[in-house]
Design a protein around this motif. Structure first.
Motif, mmCIF file in Angstrom:
data_model
loop_
_atom_site.group_PDB
_atom_site.id
_atom_site.type_symbol
_atom_site.label_atom_id
_atom_site.label_comp_id
_atom_site.label_asym_id
_atom_site.label_seq_id
_atom_site.Cartn_x
_atom_site.Cartn_y
_atom_site.Cartn_z
ATOM 1 N N MET A 1 17.541 -0.140 23.040
ATOM 2 C CA MET A 1 17.083 0.099 21.697
ATOM 3 C C MET A 1 16.307 1.361 21.630
ATOM 4 N N PRO A 2 16.452 2.412 20.918
ATOM 5 C CA PRO A 2 16.093 3.639 21.010
ATOM 6 C C PRO A 2 14.658 3.630 20.394
ATOM 7 N N GLN A 3 13.872 4.630 21.075
ATOM 8 C CA GLN A 3 12.388 4.709 20.563
ATOM 9 C C GLN A 3 12.464 5.503 19.333
ATOM 10 N N PRO A 4 11.683 5.361 18.599
ATOM 11 C CA PRO A 4 11.314 6.170 17.326
ATOM 12 C C PRO A 4 10.640 7.433 17.836
ATOM 13 N N ALA A 5 11.178 8.508 17.186
ATOM 14 C CA ALA A 5 10.665 9.716 17.337
ATOM 15 C C ALA A 5 10.064 10.228 16.149
ATOM 16 N N LEU A 6 9.241 11.416 16.221
ATOM 17 C CA LEU A 6 8.736 12.147 15.006
ATOM 18 C C LEU A 6 9.898 13.268 14.689
#
Length: 85
Positions: free
Chosen positions: A1-6
Motif C-alpha cells: 500500500m503506497p504511503q500518502p505524500a504531500l
C-alpha cells in the motif's frame, strides 16, 4: 500500500505554518493530518494575534481580577431587589 505524500505546494504550506507556529514541520504535520491545513492556519493566526495583543496590553494579576470580581458580586448582592408588578 503506497504511503500518502504531500505535494510540493502542501510541503511549502506546511513549512510556512511550522515557521509561524515556531514548530518543526514534522511536529505540525500531526496536527495538519488530524485537523487540516485551514483549521491549523486559523489556530496559529489566532495564537499569534493573542501573543501580540498580550505584549501590547500586558496582563492583570490573578489576585487583582479575583478582588475586582468579588467587589462586583458584593455590590450587586447588596442592591435592593425589584418587586414584580
Amino acid at each position: 500500500m503506497p504511503q500518502p505524500a504531500l505535494t510540493k505546494a502542501q510541503q511549502r504550506r506546511l513549512e510556512k505554518l511550522a515557521r509561524e507556529a515556531r514548530r518543526t514541520p514534522q511536529a505540525m504535520l500531526r496536527f495538519v493530518l488530524r485537523d487540516g491545513f485551514e483549521l491549523c492556519e486559523e489556530d496559529v493566526a489566532a495564537a499569534r494575534g493573542a501573543q501580540v495583543e498580550l505584549a501590547e496590553s500586558g496582563t492583570v494579576p490573578h489576585r487583582q481580577v479575583s478582588n475586582e470580581a468579588r467587589a462586583v458580586i458584593a455590590r450587586h448582592a447588596r442592591a435592593p431587589r425589584r418587586q414584580a408588578a
